[in-house]
Design a protein around this motif. Structure first.
Motif, PDB file in Angstrom:
ATOM      1  N   ALA A 189       0.832  -1.204   0.000  1.00 42.09           N
ATOM      2  CA  ALA A 189       0.000   0.000   0.000  1.00 42.09           C
ATOM      3  C   ALA A 189       0.870   1.259   0.000  1.00 42.09           C
ATOM      4  O   ALA A 189       0.605   2.213  -0.743  1.00 42.09           O
ATOM      5  N   ALA A 190       1.917   1.265   0.828  1.00 39.46           N
ATOM      6  CA  ALA A 190       2.815   2.426   0.879  1.00 39.46           C
ATOM      7  C   ALA A 190       3.501   2.616  -0.469  1.00 39.46           C
ATOM      8  O   ALA A 190       3.605   3.743  -0.974  1.00 39.46           O
ATOM      9  N   LEU A 191       3.932   1.533  -1.065  1.00 33.53           N
ATOM     10  CA  LEU A 191       4.587   1.606  -2.366  1.00 33.53           C
ATOM     11  C   LEU A 191       3.603   2.046  -3.447  1.00 33.53           C
ATOM     12  O   LEU A 191       3.930   2.878  -4.289  1.00 33.53           O
ATOM     13  N   GLY A 192       2.386   1.545  -3.384  1.00 29.30           N
ATOM     14  CA  GLY A 192       1.368   1.928  -4.367  1.00 29.30           C
ATOM     15  C   GLY A 192       1.014   3.404  -4.285  1.00 29.30           C
ATOM     16  O   GLY A 192       0.877   4.073  -5.314  1.00 29.30           O
ATOM     17  N   ARG A 193       0.854   3.915  -3.055  1.00 34.52           N
ATOM     18  CA  ARG A 193       0.554   5.353  -2.889  1.00 34.52           C
ATOM     19  C   ARG A 193       1.694   6.208  -3.424  1.00 34.52           C
ATOM     20  O   ARG A 193       1.473   7.214  -4.092  1.00 34.52           O
ATOM     21  N   ALA A 194       2.914   5.792  -3.116  1.00 34.24           N
ATOM     22  CA  ALA A 194       4.072   6.565  -3.573  1.00 34.24           C
ATOM     23  C   ALA A 194       4.172   6.521  -5.102  1.00 34.24           C
ATOM     24  O   ALA A 194       4.447   7.543  -5.735  1.00 34.24           O
ATOM     25  N   ARG A 195       3.934   5.365  -5.689  1.00 34.00           N
ATOM     26  CA  ARG A 195       3.978   5.266  -7.158  1.00 34.00           C
ATOM     27  C   ARG A 195       2.901   6.137  -7.782  1.00 34.00           C
ATOM     28  O   ARG A 195       3.147   6.809  -8.789  1.00 34.00           O
ATOM     29  N   ALA A 196       1.723   6.143  -7.197  1.00 31.23           N
ATOM     30  CA  ALA A 196       0.623   6.951  -7.738  1.00 31.23           C
ATOM     31  C   ALA A 196       0.971   8.438  -7.691  1.00 31.23           C
ATOM     32  O   ALA A 196       0.613   9.189  -8.595  1.00 31.23           O
ATOM     33  N   HIS A 197       1.676   8.831  -6.639  1.00 35.28           N
ATOM     34  CA  HIS A 197       2.064  10.234  -6.480  1.00 35.28           C
ATOM     35  C   HIS A 197       2.920  10.710  -7.650  1.00 35.28           C
ATOM     36  O   HIS A 197       2.820  11.860  -8.075  1.00 35.28           O
TER      37      HIS A 197
END
Length: 70
Positions: free
Chosen positions: A33-41
């Motif tokens: 989830a943390a990686l996904g949010r950062a990638r989306a950013h």
């Protein structure tokens, strides 16, 4: 002279492995989830060279905050 650009999915898989090693107390779902949010950013970033570094830094910051608050 050309520079080979690694596939971002491979790079992000390596980042996920590093995050799992660094945060063994975090669940795989929390790390993903943390990686996904950062990638989306950074999804729309036009210059991609530094995106993996920035994504890893942002994901680590999120996991650090989660670890210190919980």
């Amino acid at each position: 002279m050309t520079r080979e650009i690694p596939d971002e999915d491979v790079v992000f898989a390596e980042i996920a492995d590093r995050l799992r090693d660094r945060y063994p107390q975090a669940s795989a779902a929390d790390i993903d989830a943390a990686l996904g949010r950062a990638r989306a950013h950074f999804h729309d970033a036009k210059v991609r060279d530094f995106v993996p570094v920035l994504v890893e830094r942002e994901a680590r910051a999120h996991l650090d905050r989660s670890a210190s608050s919980g």
